[in-house]
Every structure is written in C-alpha cells, then in structure tokens.
Enzyme design. Structure first.
Site, PDB file in Angstrom:
ATOM      1  N   HIS A  17      66.470  30.197  53.055  1.00  0.00           N
ATOM      2  CA  HIS A  17      65.445  30.128  52.151  1.00  0.00           C
ATOM      3  C   HIS A  17      63.911  30.316  53.207  1.00  0.00           C
ATOM      4  CE1 HIS A  17      68.456  28.624  49.522  1.00  0.00           C
ATOM      5  NE2 HIS A  17      67.732  29.329  48.503  1.00  0.00           N
ATOM      6  N   HIS A 144      60.163  19.727  62.375  1.00  0.00           N
ATOM      7  CA  HIS A 144      59.686  19.187  61.144  1.00  0.00           C
ATOM      8  C   HIS A 144      58.709  17.718  61.472  1.00  0.00           C
ATOM      9  CE1 HIS A 144      60.815  21.073  57.447  1.00  0.00           C
ATOM     10  NE2 HIS A 144      62.183  20.941  57.599  1.00  0.00           N
ATOM     11  N   ASP A 243      73.902   6.287  50.497  1.00  0.00           N
ATOM     12  CA  ASP A 243      75.136   7.253  50.628  1.00  0.00           C
ATOM     13  C   ASP A 243      75.133   8.111  49.472  1.00  0.00           C
ATOM     14  OD1 ASP A 243      77.409   8.481  51.026  1.00  0.00           O
ATOM     15  OD2 ASP A 243      78.479   6.660  51.246  1.00  0.00           O
TER      16      ASP A 243
END
Length: 586
Positions: A17, A144, A243
């Site tokens: 994407h 990032h 988690d």
C-alpha cells in the site's frame, strides 16, 4: 548539488500500500508525491511508484542518472527474523494444497530477501533511466522514527513507531538524540495493534488499511459494553506488555475476522450505511483498548528515558483520537506527530536517514507536490468553453459565497502530501450549521451521513474554540470543543463526543488560505471553515485542474476556485455539457 531519491514501493517484499517518492538535494526535501495521486487508484495497491518518480525528476528537470543514490525504506534481509512465524502458520493451514502454496511463497520471499533484495526495484527503474544509481535499503521502522524526530524541533525525544508490520517489528520504542536512534523496545510481528485494528475494521464491513479511520469515527457513537470488553480481554492483553496475537497470530487478517465471528457468535458486517448498537460498541471498545495500551507504553518509556518530548509515526498514528490521549498524558510536554505518518511517509524518513537532525529543517507544512500556473488553467478553461472570472478580491468573494451557503472546491498552490487536504486541495463549507455537514456528505462526498467533518481555523482563534489548544497544522490531533462554541461550529463537531480534528492555519504556512479564513471571520464573526479533502468517495485527492473540474461537475459543488480563477456552476450544467468526461478535457 547531490540528489537523493527515496522510494516507498508497493510490490512484493516492500508492502502492498501507499507507494510514494521524494526528492532531496543535500538533505533538503524538494518534492514528494504519493503514487495514488497520479494513478487515481486509492492507495495504489501493489504498484511501483513510477509516475511519482518521474514527477520528482521532472520537478527538478533532472534524469535518473543525476541522482547519487536511491533509498528504499525497507530492509528485506530482516524478514528472516519472522521465518518461524511463517512456517508455523504454514502447518496450521487446513489443506495440503494451501500448505504447499504457502511454503512456495515463503521460499520465494526468502530467496529474494537474501540474494536479490533490490532486483525488483532495479528492474523497474531501468524503464525510467540508466544507469540505475546505487540502492540503499534501510529498516522500515527506523525510517518511520527518523521522520518523527529529524523534522521536529527536539534535540532528544522518546519516539514511538507503530504500524501493521515493518520487516519483523510492529511497534518500536526509540530513544532519539542528535547522536542517533537507539531501540529501547521492539514488539515483533504479529503482535501488532495495526493488525488488531485492521481485523476489527474488516469485521465491521470496511476494507483493512483503508477503513480504519471510519472505525475511529464510529467509535464515539458507541458506549461502554462490559460483555464485548470482557470477551476481547479474554483474547488479548493490553498495557505496556500487550499481546494481541489472539487475533493477529496467524496468517492474514482473515483469521482475525473469523476469530471475532467465533468470539461474538455473530457474522461480520455486510453494510456500512448504518450500524447497530453492538457494532458501535465494538468500535468504541477497540478504540479504548488501543488507547489504553499505547498510552501505557508512552507513559512508561517517557519515564525510563526521562524526557517529555514525544515523536510519533507509523500507520497507527493516523488515529487522531489516540493522539489526543497521548497528548493529554501528564508525562508528555511536547508532541511532534509526523503528518504523513503512514507508509507514504517512509520516503521522507528514507531521505533524511543519513542526515544529522540539525541539518533537517522543522516541518511547517506538507505542500510538497505539483502546482499549476494561472496561464495553464486559463487555457484549459477556454479550450473547454468554461466561463470564469478573475475577482480582484478572490478571498473576500469566496468567503461571501460560503457564508451564503455555497459549497466550494478550493484548488491552489502545491499539492499536499499525506492523507489530509490542508487548504490547497480542499472542499469548503460553512461550519455554522449541521445542514452544511449533511449536504457535503450527501451531495458532494457521497458517503455515510453519520461521518463527521473537520475544521480549518486561524491559529489565533484556536484558544477560543478548543480546550487545551496547541498548534495543529495537519489535522492529526483531536481536541474537545469548548461548550460555549459548539453550536457556533456544529458542522465540524463530532456528535458522539463533542470533539474536533482541526487544522490551525497561520499566514506564514498558507497566506491565501489564511486570508480566506480571515475574510470569513470579518463577514460572520467565525474564523473557521468546514474543510474536507477535494475528492469524491473512494478516490484520491485531486491533483490536476482537469481532475478538479471533473469532480466539480460530477459532485454537488457550487463554486470552483482554480488559483486566481473562479468558476460557478449553473444548476443545468453536467459533465457532458461542460465537456469533461473520462478524466480528460475534450
């Protein structure tokens, strides 16, 4: 002058994407664009950013061989770290045929990652120019992190990067200083809040990696639902040691959707026009659990690193309600959010990754794309026999039209990079009545009527309208609207929780747009406009004047501004009578 081209492909190993390209000269960002703005396919899935690359080179009038190096914000060799996960998933599949097919895919990926990590990209670049410059692969989450630290004003920060998956990591805590980036903690794939939210998004009837913002917008319509929350908490754990692999631990989000169907004994949604209370409450709960975990991480590691400066990037960070929760933490003093937080912003981090942070100017806007001159637009209109005017005081005239109820397409300056239109490719309306919101949803954007809109406002007015206002030039933070101001801007207040996601505008950032806001204030007393992206439902933001004209005549807009030129629409006009069809001028 030394040029660097940073690419985020969307092919095979490099993610599927949001491909993009960015051109730098001696570390200065010159031009950047997402491929979807050129292909006109939302997110440009499984696409190499060839058109974006060509646009970068054309902007600077250079060839590919003028570029010193190309940076890919992805390190394929790191994929071996999740080999065990892929192999475990293979043997959990329900047929031998699927197991064999999956093993073949894993083997192919590993071969490409180890022996030819850049060959796919080299092959595509050879079609643009030769020789192909050297290609440097850099880790996904590090890029990032660079995008969240280098263009900030910080000399030290805790940086959090969170998305579906990089090479092997999903969430990373970094200690960022002028000496470099240090990983403090890594939450490895598939323990991913991005994948968790994607599964919820699919379950609620939207497409993953596309509809997450809609789920976030749906959440405030929900309420506390102890049954939904208890079932989810049996499946996942939240907090610093979260988690979520109970939903994300097997191959693909389809497993997560099936797990949700089993968990709630209820099939996935098949429509998104309306939602029942269960669906609203599920969105509310998913948002609550996301905020609970991410704020716990930020609170914990700002303390450990001993800094109140926080930088954020990664696709999860497009969740502006999450950003509000982070912003309000007592441990957070200053917050910088990379406005192009999703994978398209990796091209920014890749271009800055080898620069010292003090060589990178603080970001003040995202106007990095193409722009179009008045002569070009004038010729386009005259060729298509479209009447226009050139008002002496354009901003005042448009402000008067908006105050009288007109819905305006506003096209000026350089195209924005990122998911938000910020006053250069925007649709504008009067923020003072909910009728404006409903008309834009129904007749312009052609989308679900429950979805809210965001405002642009002058920075000087933000303190009057927002609780705990700070500068917010990118529509990536959410604020509570002051109770005494809510009725005044009802079209841009979320009905579920009385919040809004503003763009604050200064004269230095966008002079013409600031003049428009000021003119609207002089007429109405309200320095705010409803601002949504200039695109129809499910299409990318418009890039060219031709695309703006096509949407203008295909949507319920009344006025179109193209730089200094103004077009109004007689109600009898249509696409055909205006000579616009199939995206081309006839």
């Amino acid at each position: 002058m030394t040029y660097t081209l940073s690419l985020k492909p969307a092919i095979d190993l490099y993610g599927q994407h949001d491909p993009s390209a960015a051109l730098f000269a001696d570390g200065e960002l010159l031009f950047a664009i997402e491929e979807e703005r050129l292909t006109r396919e939302k997110h440009a899935v499984d696409t190499f950013p060839e058109q974006a690359i060509r646009a970068c080179l054309e902007y600077e009038a250079i060839e590919l061989d003028d570029v010193e190096k190309i940076v890919l914000p992805y390190q394929p060799k790191l994929r071996r770290k999740i080999l065990g996960h892929y192999l475990r998933n293979t043997f959990q599949l329900d047929s031998n045929l699927r197991k064999i097919s999956h093993l073949q895919n894993v083997a192919r990926d590993l071969f490409m990652a180890q022996l030819a990590p850049t060959r796919l990209v080299e092959n595509r670049l050879e079609g643009i120019g030769t020789p192909v410059p050297p290609i440097d692969c850099r880790p996904h989450h590090e890029c990032h992190a660079v995008s969240a630290f280098h263009p900030s004003s910080f000399d030290e920060a805790m940086v959090l990067t969170a998305d579906a998956k990089g090479e092997y990591d999903s969430t990373v805590v970094w200690h960022a200083t002028f000496d470099g980036l240090t990983r403090v903690r890594t939450y490895e794939h598939p323990n991913s809040w991005g994948l968790f939210y994607a599964a919820i998004t699919n379950y609620l009837g939207y497409r993953m990696f596309n509809g997450e913002g809609k789920v976030m917008g749906l959440a405030p319509y929900g309420e506390e639902n102890p049954e939904i929350e208890a079932l989810l908490r049996r499946t996942i754990e939240t907090g610093v040691d979260y988690d979520v692999t109970g939903l994300t631990g097997r191959w693909g989000t389809e497993h997560g959707v099936r797990a949700l169907e089993d968990l709630f004994d209820r099939p996935r949604s098949t429509t998104t026009e309306t939602f029942d209370q269960f669906e609203k409450d599920l969105a509310y709960t998913a948002q609550k659990l996301l905020e609970e975990s991410v704020t716990s991480i930020v609170q914990e590691y700002t303390g450990q690193i001993d800094t109140g400066n926080v930088g954020l990037a990664g696709g999860v960070i497009l969740n502006c309600k999450l950003n509000k929760a982070i912003m309000e933490l007592p441990s957070v003093d200053e917050l910088f959010i990379q406005p192009v937080a999703h994978d398209a912003g990796l091209a920014l981090g890749g271009g800055w990754i080898d620069r010292h942070p003090d060589e990178v100017a603080p970001m003040s806007d995202v106007y990095f794309g193409p722009q179009y001159e008045n002569d070009h637009i004038r010729q386009l209109l005259e060729t298509n026999k479209i009447a226009y005017t050139e008002p002496d005081d354009l901003e005042r005239q448009v402000a008067e039209l908006i105050a009288d109820g007109a819905l305006v397409g506003w096209f000026q300056g350089r195209l924005e990079l990122g998911p938000r239109a910020l006053g250069n490719r925007s649709i504008l309306a009067d923020p003072r009545t909910t009728d404006s919101r409903d008309r834009v949803n129904r007749f312009v954007k052609h989308r679900e009527e429950w979805r809210p809109f965001a405002p642009s406002m002058t920075r000087s007015a933000a303190d009057d309208y927002l609780e705990n206002a700070t500068e917010s030039p990118y529509m990536i933070k959410t604020f509570d609207v002051k109770p005494e101001r809510r009725d005044e801007v009802s079209a841009v207040v979320h009905p579920g929780d009385d919040t809004t996601r503003p763009q604050t505008v200064t004269k230095a950032q966008n002079p013409r747009y600031h003049r428009l806001l000021t003119a609207f204030e002089e007429i109405t007393g309200v320095p705010v406009l409803l601002n949504t992206s200039f695109n129809d439902h499910a299409e990318p933001i418009v890039n060219t004047p031709t695309e703006a004209l096509k949407d203008f005549y295909g949507m319920g807009l009344d006025v179109l501004v193209l730089e200094d030129l103004l077009v109004t629409k007689p109600h009898s006009n249509s696409l055909e009578s205006a000579g616009i069809a199939d995206g081309r001028c006839l």
